[in-house]
Enzyme design. Structure first.
Site, short mmCIF file in Angstrom:
data_model
loop_
_atom_site.label_atom_id
_atom_site.label_comp_id
_atom_site.label_asym_id
_atom_site.label_seq_id
_atom_site.Cartn_x
_atom_site.Cartn_y
_atom_site.Cartn_z
N CYS A 78 -29.65 -33.72 31.72
CA CYS A 78 -29.48 -33.57 30.27
C CYS A 78 -28.06 -33.07 29.96
O CYS A 78 -27.10 -33.76 30.26
CB CYS A 78 -30.57 -32.67 29.68
SG CYS A 78 -30.69 -32.84 27.87
N HIS A 186 -35.06 -35.85 31.07
CA HIS A 186 -35.53 -34.71 31.88
C HIS A 186 -36.53 -35.20 32.93
O HIS A 186 -37.71 -35.41 32.61
CB HIS A 186 -36.22 -33.68 30.99
CG HIS A 186 -35.29 -32.90 30.13
ND1 HIS A 186 -34.66 -31.76 30.56
CD2 HIS A 186 -34.87 -33.11 28.86
CE1 HIS A 186 -33.90 -31.28 29.59
NE2 HIS A 186 -34.00 -32.10 28.55
N GLU A 188 -37.87 -33.47 35.16
CA GLU A 188 -38.86 -32.41 35.36
C GLU A 188 -39.93 -32.41 34.27
O GLU A 188 -40.95 -31.73 34.41
CB GLU A 188 -38.17 -31.04 35.45
CG GLU A 188 -37.73 -30.42 34.14
CD GLU A 188 -36.43 -30.99 33.59
OE1 GLU A 188 -35.93 -30.43 32.60
OE2 GLU A 188 -35.92 -32.01 34.13
#
Length: 205
Positions: A78, A186, A188
């Site tokens: 990001c 992202h 994650e």
């Protein structure tokens, strides 16, 4: 495996995701640990200028530079990707980035901002980062700014692999450039697809 702690980024969710992908993870700003680790993740959320200020405070730009000079892998996420470019422009404020890649990060031309939610990407042929993932796979984005052009060609046979996405216009969604890889989305927060992508990166370490 180190996640660089420079006061920005959802460190704990990145830590958990990388650990679930199979790595032993340490969250630290210690320069020696960050330089010597098998892999370094540079997360980032919020304003470009704030992320750069935090990075400079822990000399993160030097850590990234030293790792890349030695061919050691770095993954930006990001705003941790955005600060790898030459500069960022937000609300009329220009901020110098690390300059690992030429180009500017600025506001997307889109009717709805931020670009928040799930989106597909267009990965290039031969991508290691997206290997084994369906072209229709979706990843989670939260941003209003992006690199809207790619300005680095690289050497013959070593051209960076650039992945694109679209929200109002095309923007750079991910890059694989030697030891320096990055994603605007992202991983994650991208469920099974994100976990697969992180495992692909870890497999290169």
């Amino acid at each position: 495996m180190v996640i660089l702690d420079y006061g920005s980024g959802n460190l704990r969710s990145a830590e958990r995701a990388v650990a679930r992908a199979g790595a032993e993870v340490e969250v630290t700003a210690d320069p020696h640990a960050a330089i010597e680790a098998g892999g370094l993740v540079v997360p980032g959320v919020g304003a470009y200028s704030a992320c750069m200020a935090g990075l400079l405070e822990v000399k993160g730009h030097r850590i990234i530079g030293k790792r890349l000079a030695g061919g050691r892998p770095v993954l930006g996420i990001c705003v941790g990707m955005q600060i790898l470019f030459s500069r960022g422009v937000e609300h009329g404020e220009e901020t110098d980035g690390t300059g690992e890649w030429p180009g500017v990060v600025d506001r997307l031309h889109a009717d709805v901002l931020p670009h928040m939610g799930w989106n597909t990407v267009r990965a290039p042929e031969g991508s290691q980062l997206f290997a084994g993932l369906d072209p229709d796979e979706r990843f989670y984005f939260v941003h209003s700014y992006a690199a809207r052009k790619w300005e680095l060609d690289g050497l013959a046979g070593q051209e960076p692999k650039v992945t694109w996405a679209n929200h109002g216009e095309d923007f750079v969604a991910a890059v694989e450039n030697g030891p320096l890889w990055a994603t605007q989305f992202h991983p994650e927060k991208s469920g099974d697809a994100g976990a697969h992508l992180l495992r692909n990166w870890l497999a290169t370490l």
